[in-house]
Design a protein around this motif. Sequence first.
Motif, PDB file in Angstrom:
ATOM      1  N   ALA A  33       0.838  -1.210   0.000  1.00  0.00           N
ATOM      2  CA  ALA A  33       0.000   0.000   0.000  1.00  0.00           C
ATOM      3  C   ALA A  33       0.867   1.252   0.000  1.00  0.00           C
ATOM      4  CB  ALA A  33      -0.914  -0.018   1.217  1.00  0.00           C
ATOM      5  N   LEU A  34       2.133   1.080   0.277  1.00  0.00           N
ATOM      6  CA  LEU A  34       3.051   2.221   0.348  1.00  0.00           C
ATOM      7  C   LEU A  34       4.285   1.899  -0.486  1.00  0.00           C
ATOM      8  CD1 LEU A  34       3.495   4.921   1.964  1.00  0.00           C
ATOM      9  CD2 LEU A  34       4.824   3.547   3.565  1.00  0.00           C
ATOM     10  N   GLU A  35       4.688   2.836  -1.312  1.00  0.00           N
ATOM     11  CA  GLU A  35       5.852   2.564  -2.162  1.00  0.00           C
ATOM     12  C   GLU A  35       7.151   2.857  -1.407  1.00  0.00           C
ATOM     13  OE1 GLU A  35       7.543   4.113  -6.343  1.00  0.00           O
ATOM     14  OE2 GLU A  35       5.374   3.844  -6.279  1.00  0.00           O
ATOM     15  N   ALA A  36       8.208   2.160  -1.804  1.00  0.00           N
ATOM     16  CA  ALA A  36       9.507   2.418  -1.172  1.00  0.00           C
ATOM     17  C   ALA A  36       9.916   3.865  -1.428  1.00  0.00           C
ATOM     18  CB  ALA A  36      10.545   1.463  -1.746  1.00  0.00           C
ATOM     19  N   ARG A  37      10.583   4.464  -0.449  1.00  0.00           N
ATOM     20  CA  ARG A  37      11.017   5.866  -0.585  1.00  0.00           C
ATOM     21  C   ARG A  37      12.521   5.950  -0.387  1.00  0.00           C
ATOM     22  NH1 ARG A  37       6.333   8.926   0.841  1.00  0.00           N
ATOM     23  NH2 ARG A  37       4.710   7.842  -0.299  1.00  0.00           N
ATOM     24  N   THR A 181      17.142   4.094   1.684  1.00  0.00           N
ATOM     25  CA  THR A 181      15.860   3.638   1.138  1.00  0.00           C
ATOM     26  C   THR A 181      15.040   2.953   2.224  1.00  0.00           C
ATOM     27  OG1 THR A 181      17.001   3.252  -0.949  1.00  0.00           O
ATOM     28  CG2 THR A 181      14.807   2.317  -0.744  1.00  0.00           C
ATOM     29  N   VAL A 182      13.815   3.367   2.345  1.00  0.00           N
ATOM     30  CA  VAL A 182      12.900   2.731   3.297  1.00  0.00           C
ATOM     31  C   VAL A 182      11.988   1.822   2.492  1.00  0.00           C
ATOM     32  CG1 VAL A 182      11.051   3.138   4.979  1.00  0.00           C
ATOM     33  CG2 VAL A 182      12.974   4.727   4.825  1.00  0.00           C
ATOM     34  N   ARG A 183      12.055   0.534   2.781  1.00  0.00           N
ATOM     35  CA  ARG A 183      11.246  -0.427   2.021  1.00  0.00           C
ATOM     36  C   ARG A 183      10.129  -0.975   2.922  1.00  0.00           C
ATOM     37  NH1 ARG A 183      13.390  -1.060  -2.780  1.00  0.00           N
ATOM     38  NH2 ARG A 183      15.611  -0.696  -3.005  1.00  0.00           N
ATOM     39  N   PRO A 184       8.882  -0.597   2.614  1.00  0.00           N
ATOM     40  CA  PRO A 184       7.779  -1.116   3.426  1.00  0.00           C
ATOM     41  C   PRO A 184       7.480  -2.573   3.079  1.00  0.00           C
ATOM     42  CG  PRO A 184       7.079   0.681   1.971  1.00  0.00           C
ATOM     43  CD  PRO A 184       8.422   0.252   1.527  1.00  0.00           C
ATOM     44  N   LEU A 185       6.878  -3.280   3.993  1.00  0.00           N
ATOM     45  CA  LEU A 185       6.464  -4.663   3.733  1.00  0.00           C
ATOM     46  C   LEU A 185       4.954  -4.731   3.839  1.00  0.00           C
ATOM     47  CD1 LEU A 185       9.228  -6.320   5.893  1.00  0.00           C
ATOM     48  CD2 LEU A 185       9.011  -6.544   3.421  1.00  0.00           C
ATOM     49  N   ARG A 186       4.345  -5.514   2.981  1.00  0.00           N
ATOM     50  CA  ARG A 186       2.887  -5.574   2.936  1.00  0.00           C
ATOM     51  C   ARG A 186       2.332  -6.003   4.301  1.00  0.00           C
ATOM     52  NH1 ARG A 186      -1.064  -8.049  -1.760  1.00  0.00           N
ATOM     53  NH2 ARG A 186      -2.936  -7.224  -0.814  1.00  0.00           N
ATOM     54  N   GLY A 187       1.353  -5.262   4.747  1.00  0.00           N
ATOM     55  CA  GLY A 187       0.738  -5.558   6.037  1.00  0.00           C
ATOM     56  C   GLY A 187       1.424  -4.844   7.191  1.00  0.00           C
ATOM     57  N   TYR A 188       2.637  -4.310   6.917  1.00  0.00           N
ATOM     58  CA  TYR A 188       3.389  -3.624   7.974  1.00  0.00           C
ATOM     59  C   TYR A 188       3.746  -2.205   7.542  1.00  0.00           C
ATOM     60  CZ  TYR A 188       3.968  -8.446   9.535  1.00  0.00           C
ATOM     61  OH  TYR A 188       3.741  -9.731   9.944  1.00  0.00           O
ATOM     62  N   GLU A 189       2.908  -1.618   6.703  1.00  0.00           N
ATOM     63  CA  GLU A 189       3.239  -0.318   6.122  1.00  0.00           C
ATOM     64  C   GLU A 189       3.386   0.775   7.178  1.00  0.00           C
ATOM     65  OE1 GLU A 189       0.909  -2.288   4.893  1.00  0.00           O
ATOM     66  OE2 GLU A 189       1.261  -2.540   2.740  1.00  0.00           O
ATOM     67  N   ARG A 190       2.685   0.615   8.309  1.00  0.00           N
ATOM     68  CA  ARG A 190       2.700   1.711   9.288  1.00  0.00           C
ATOM     69  C   ARG A 190       4.114   1.965   9.819  1.00  0.00           C
ATOM     70  NH1 ARG A 190       1.739  -0.510  14.758  1.00  0.00           N
ATOM     71  NH2 ARG A 190       1.634  -2.758  14.482  1.00  0.00           N
ATOM     72  N   PHE A 191       4.933   0.896   9.908  1.00  0.00           N
ATOM     73  CA  PHE A 191       6.302   1.085  10.405  1.00  0.00           C
ATOM     74  C   PHE A 191       7.109   1.944   9.425  1.00  0.00           C
ATOM     75  CE2 PHE A 191       4.817  -2.913  12.269  1.00  0.00           C
ATOM     76  CZ  PHE A 191       4.965  -2.604  13.611  1.00  0.00           C
ATOM     77  N   ALA A 192       6.890   1.692   8.124  1.00  0.00           N
ATOM     78  CA  ALA A 192       7.601   2.486   7.108  1.00  0.00           C
ATOM     79  C   ALA A 192       7.100   3.925   7.119  1.00  0.00           C
ATOM     80  CB  ALA A 192       7.389   1.864   5.739  1.00  0.00           C
ATOM     81  N   ARG A 193       5.787   4.068   7.316  1.00  0.00           N
ATOM     82  CA  ARG A 193       5.203   5.421   7.344  1.00  0.00           C
ATOM     83  C   ARG A 193       5.829   6.235   8.487  1.00  0.00           C
ATOM     84  NH1 ARG A 193      -0.119   3.542   6.640  1.00  0.00           N
ATOM     85  NH2 ARG A 193       0.103   3.298   4.400  1.00  0.00           N
TER      86      ARG A 193
END
Lengths: 541, 249
Positions: A33-37, A181-193
């Motif tokens: 749901a969140l792209e890597a930044r 680079t911050v790489r989100p993982l599906r289901g755990y997007e809030r940590f990347a956010r």
Amino acid sequence: MRGIVDIGTGSCFAAPTRVDYAPMSRRSDPPSALEARAFAVPRQLPVPGIIAIATGKLTPSTQAAQPVHVRYLDTFDRRLRRTDLVLEHVTLPGATWLRYRAFGRTAGLMEAPDAPLPAFARDVSHYRLRSQLSALIDVRRLLVVAETRGRLTVSRGHDREGKTVLVVECFAARRGPYRLTVRPLRGYERFARHAIRRLRDVEGVVPDRSEPMLAASDGPDAALGGAADPARVDLDPDERADAACKRLLAALDAVLDVNAPGIEADLDPECLHDFRVATRKARSLLGEMKRVFPPSVTRRLRSDLGWLGQCTGPVRDLDVHLLEFGSAARDCEEGKGNSAAALRDHLAASRTRAYRALCRTLRSARYRRVRSAFRKFLESEPPARPRSENALVPIVALSAARILKVYRRILAEGRAIGDASPPEALHELRKSCKRLRYLLEFFRGIHPAKPVERTIARLKRLQDNLGEFQDVQVQRAVLQEFRESAGASLDAAGGAAVDDQCAALSERERKTRAEFAARFARFDSKRAYKEFAAALGRGRR
Amino acid sequence: MKTTALFSIKGGVGKTAAAVNLAHLAARGGARTLLWDLDPQGAASFYLRIRPKLAGGSRRLLERKNRLGEAIKASDFTGLDVIPADFSLRRLVLELNDLDDPLARLRRLLRPLRDDYDLVFVDCAPGVSLVSDAVMRACDLVLVPTIPTTLSIRTYAQLVAHAREKGLDAAIVPFFSMVDRRRRLHRDVMLEFAGRSPECSRIFIPYATEVEQMGPRRSPVTAFGPASAPARAFEQLWSQVARRLGADG
């Protein structure tokens, strides 16, 4: 018990096989749901501190910075770059992977772990990536067009289960800011956010939307090839014919330039293929555009290009045979004696001889003379008052007239072919079809698009039949020649296998020939011709 | 998208180990793979270090369209995602029973994910129930791990009879699991069963400590011990399953 026990002894399991799950799609990895930044981090800031800010309260496991080598792969004609795609191969001590992504994006469309550096699409074990690449680059070789080295620090944030919920990578090139680079993982997007929010608050850390490939240095193969696409020449319908033709020929000459080093390096069979197609197209254009250039010039250039075609023909034919018979041989190796291996060896040896001869040609004074004469002709300004009567005719009018003339010739040649006609008649028709196809492709931009595309599609169906007929004949001739030359070196089973293959090819030839009448009947429509001619006339007005 | 269930009426036969390892191998080969842990014990989630918790429990999973997509968690392996278990799944039978057309419900829940995944593996709880019937209705293939003992073979026969009675038409393929070839009983049962059941896979998973190591290591054996006998057996089994699903596709 035999069947089961045989399989079950731990030591005699077969080596892991590549499993091709056929209905697997070519789609990209499921999106998060969140792209890597990515962020640019000034070098004076400490990497561990920045990573600690990103991972926050998560339990981090950070690998010490490791040397990393990123290679950017593309074909000699830059097919990936032209479609805004990037294929990067990353090597860390003890790990390699391929990442396939859109140009300028950080998130991967696909990632294939444990991937050795591939030379061709077929070397990629990841099924979906292999399928996507094959569709895009076919049998072309992957070259290292750019590369970058540096140090990579990978930090993973874990939750209480020990599960990775966030990945933060920091790449330090030899110069310039770090790329975090911050790489989100599906289901755990809030940590990347949360990580992204925290990083934004750090002074000096700014979002980095640049494409890393552009900052990379040239790879070992960077000098080979380049993007040259003759289909992209924008013609002006009212442009004088000689100037327009010269521009098209210049684009084809660029294709020769791009591919010649690849041929000499024996890099990729497709370099030679594209070189030959460009030669053929240039020769065809000069032949079809009558009285645009002085006849002596046209004659000389056509003869030179014809010589180039002849020099490159044997190697290309053998490349195709090796590809054709190589795969056919793999499919039916069992019970075929030594024929498959012997045929491959025979073709490979012939190819080596032909390739050496081709290299001598490419280094010869005549080759240099031919290419420089062609270039000189292309660089010369069109004369203000040309003697050739069609030189000043608007290209739209001249090309339309020529297209329709070749079209009519195809109809006449095709109608003259009956069941008893010799194969040569079909061969001539195939050549006429090719001429029309080239003309349509050269001038598709200045004529109404839909009728041209429709005609190309109809023509293609006819060409497929004629092309297959020709291929089968050539393959049969190659096999027969091999059968005669191999003589005693073939064992009985091998000889029988070659005879079987010849018989199968004869049957295919018969079927293709029988299909011709129906294929041509579908192309031979008075109405379609009239509509097409009217459309080209409208375009001219 | 193809769906494969790991199912057996009997418990402790190696369903979860097979589901986790096959899913890992499928993902490693490049398939976009989803593992759905439908067993309230949550062993598959545990092996992959994913907290066995579904927000709103099993009821919310059934109620809302696309809820399944929201519950997906990435595993630590590229290409492998997981729908974790939840202890509330023990009530799934009752919740399914309250719905119209309960047998079609799981298939309908999976439908929105068909563009995102190539393969779904469902790790089922043991026992025959409405849930297992709905799983069999949703699946293209049901793999039945079977220990080569008389009782296991008997439960396999019961499963086949039940599926036939209910008109559940998924292909059912048994394979032997936790095989100890030193035991004569195992050898005899395998020989006898394979002789009369052509659908039985010729691949079997040996009884091995490496599989038990999946617990403390919380990782598929195909990841931490790829050269071990069970890992290679799982590779062979996956190869067979992939071919089978491919041929059907």
